[in-house]
Write an enzyme that holds these catalytic residues in place. Structure first.
Site, PDB file in Angstrom:
ATOM      1  CB  ILE A 158      39.705  45.864  46.125  1.00 38.78           C
ATOM      2  CG1 ILE A 158      41.162  45.852  45.616  1.00 38.78           C
ATOM      3  CG2 ILE A 158      38.461  46.358  45.378  1.00 38.78           C
ATOM      4  CD1 ILE A 158      41.059  45.493  44.037  1.00 38.78           C
ATOM      5  CG  ASP A 159      44.624  45.552  47.872  1.00 38.61           C
ATOM      6  OD1 ASP A 159      44.035  45.133  46.897  1.00 38.61           O
ATOM      7  OD2 ASP A 159      45.708  46.355  47.762  1.00 38.61           O
ATOM      8  CG  MET A 311      38.343  41.976  34.300  1.00 40.06           C
ATOM      9  SD  MET A 311      38.328  40.460  33.272  1.00 40.06           S
ATOM     10  CE  MET A 311      36.527  40.389  33.335  1.00 40.06           C
TER      11      MET A 311
HETATM   12  O1  LIG Z   1      47.121  49.927  38.534  1.00 40.20           O
HETATM   13  P1  LIG Z   1      46.884  50.779  39.787  1.00 40.20           P
HETATM   14  O2  LIG Z   1      45.766  51.496  39.443  1.00 40.20           O
HETATM   15  O3  LIG Z   1      47.883  51.605  40.366  1.00 40.20           O
HETATM   16  O4  LIG Z   1      46.493  49.708  41.075  1.00 40.20           O
HETATM   17  C1  LIG Z   1      47.068  48.586  41.611  1.00 40.20           C
HETATM   18  C2  LIG Z   1      46.700  48.558  42.957  1.00 40.20           C
HETATM   19  O5  LIG Z   1      45.809  48.898  43.288  1.00 40.20           O
HETATM   20  C3  LIG Z   1      45.299  48.059  44.492  1.00 40.20           C
HETATM   21  O6  LIG Z   1      44.494  47.215  44.551  1.00 40.20           O
HETATM   22  C4  LIG Z   1      45.002  48.876  45.763  1.00 40.20           C
HETATM   23  O7  LIG Z   1      43.805  49.398  45.479  1.00 40.20           O
HETATM   24  C5  LIG Z   1      46.895  47.253  44.801  1.00 40.20           C
HETATM   25  O8  LIG Z   1      46.646  45.986  45.327  1.00 40.20           O
HETATM   26  C6  LIG Z   1      47.347  47.279  43.544  1.00 40.20           C
HETATM   27  O9  LIG Z   1      48.787  46.984  43.608  1.00 40.20           O
END
Ligand SMILES: O=P(O)(O)OC[C@H]1O[C@](O)(CO)[C@@H](O)[C@@H]1O
Ligand SMILES: Nc1ncnc2c1ncn2[C@@H]1O[C@H](COP(=O)(O)OP(=O)(O)OP(=O)(O)O)[C@@H](O)[C@H]1O
Ligand SMILES: [Mg+2]
Length: 387
Positions: A158-159, A311
């Site tokens: 998503i980033d 979300m």
């Molecule tokens: O809390 P989780 O599942 O490790 O994911 C957080 C991370 O996922 C991301 O959206 C990458 O998918 C990062 O921006 C974020 O730090």
């Protein structure tokens, strides 16, 4: 010839994605596996579904899912999930991943042992930078062992932080969802006396979600991203600007990416299971600092903080992402049948292409603070440089 002096000509060097005349596998003998790694992303199920559909079109009968990311290769409690048209038919109607995701997991050598033991010929790997680094290492190890395995990635984040890609699937949906959070923050801020809405959005190292959601909502006064450092205190600091907004407009809305302003927080050496640095919570820090500042200057301020983190990614893909996922899923299968390995598939300058994995995982793609897009964002918010 290009009229833009800043534009440098690059020879065509990527392969256009799509089906090839000659295929390098006998479909009936192929065993194909799909694995989804890292964090969730809208569209994972759409890609799984299309990979299965396309494999079946080629005539592949033996298709399996590996559960919970790379972990599923070596955890004996996690069995292969047989996949077919019937199993995946409706999975795109929900978010998440049918197969589950995880961070961390076994060594590359153990994963390749498992690929060998399971007699997998094609491995489709859906994930971000880390997952792709893993996929490339798997490809290298397979080559070393002279195993004929096609390892094909589909970038998921998503980033939107994958090099050379116009956009990755899930990004559009995340921006759309993020906009809803911004809209709520705006309504809260507008309806309160001296309301300040604060929204924290994902983006560990890149501010694309924050920048695009700020631009699309048109309701943001200050957008903060990891690529652009800022100061809270001082005459040019953010708190001073907030004070100005409250005095002139009576409200303000701020959007901050999770990786922004990390230099303002206490550093920690903690990492997650994949080795990613655990970031400090800039959203909570800003909420506290804004409250403290307005109390100190004796101006009432009603701060409403929204953190829609999970979300924005635990939802179903929107229409444009669903189309992107469909094309990427199909192209991943065409790439494997064309005999490629160690590649990933994406959209680059509006063309669907295959790229060598090392080219896209060298470093995360970041917002260029000199880009037109970032300047459009600054024009839209009207914010100053907080230096
Ligand atoms: O809390 P989780 O599942 O490790 O994911 C957080 C991370 O996922 C991301 O959206 C990458 O998918 C990062 O921006 C974020 O730090
Ligand atoms: N450099 C690497 N070499 C081999 N494997 C890696 C590497 N980095 C990460 N991995 C493995 O890839 C998987 C996913 O990595 P990570 O948790 O960083 O998610 P990601 O693919 O970057 O996705 P996200 O965008 O959600 O962070 C994990 O199982 C991790 O062990
Ligand atoms: Mg990552």
């Amino acid at each position: 010839e290009c009229i833009d002096p800043d534009c440098s000509w690059v020879e065509q060097w990527v392969h256009r994605a799509g089906p090839r005349k000659q295929i390098y596998y006998e479909p009936k003998e192929v065993k194909a596996a799909i694995v989804t790694c890292g964090g969730l992303c809208p569209g994972l199920n759409d890609v799984i579904r299309q990979i299965v559909f396309t494999l079946e079109k080629y005539g592949v009968k033996n298709i399996v899912g590996i559960q919970f990311g790379y972990r599923g290769f070596c955890d004996e409690n996690l069995r292969e999930v047989p996949l077919s048209h019937q199993v995946v038919q409706n999975i795109n109607l929900a978010g998440g991943s049918l197969l589950g995701v995880s961070r961390g997991g076994p060594s590359i050598s153990d994963i390749v042992d498992s690929i060998q033991a399971k007699a997998i010929d094609m491995l489709f790997v859906l994930g971000g930078n880390g997952t792709h680094a893993g996929a490339n290492a798997i490809h290298d190890e397979c080559c070393k062992r002279k195993m004929k395995v096609s390892v094909v990635g589909v970038p998921k984040t998503i980033d939107n932080d994958i090099q050379l890609m116009d956009k990755t699937f899930g990004f559009d949906t995340a921006v759309e969802e993020a906009q809803r959070a911004i809209n709520s923050a705006y309504i809260e801020a507008e309806s309160a006396y001296h309301g300040i809405g604060l929204v924290k959005l994902m983006g560990r190292s890149s501010g694309f979600i924050a920048m695009h959601a700020s631009l699309s909502s048109g309701q943001i006064d200050i957008c903060l991203i990891p690529e652009v450092p800022f100061k809270l205190e001082g005459p040019n600091g953010l708190l001073q600007h907030l004070e100005h907004l409250i005095k002139t407009k009576g409200k303000a809305v701020v959007c901050v990416a999770e990786g922004a302003g990390q230099e303002l927080l206490q550093k920690s050496d903690a990492t997650d299971a994949s080795g990613n640095v655990v970031l400090g919570d800039i959203g909570v820090h800003m909420q506290q600092q804004i409250k403290r500042h307005f109390k100190y200057i004796g101006v009432p301020a009603d701060v409403k903080y929204i953190d829609p983190t999970y979300m924005v990614r635990a939802c179903r893909a929107n229409a444009s992402d669903a189309i992107l996922c469909t094309v990427l899923g199909q192209n991943a299968v065409h790439g494997a049948f064309a005999g490629f390995s160690g590649i990933t598939t994406g959209i680059c300058n509006n063309h669907y292409v295959y790229l060598p994995i090392p080219e896209v995982v060298r470093s995360p793609r970041r917002v260029d603070s000199n880009s037109r897009m970032w300047h459009r964002c600054l024009t839209s918010t009207g914010q100053a440089d907080f230096h």
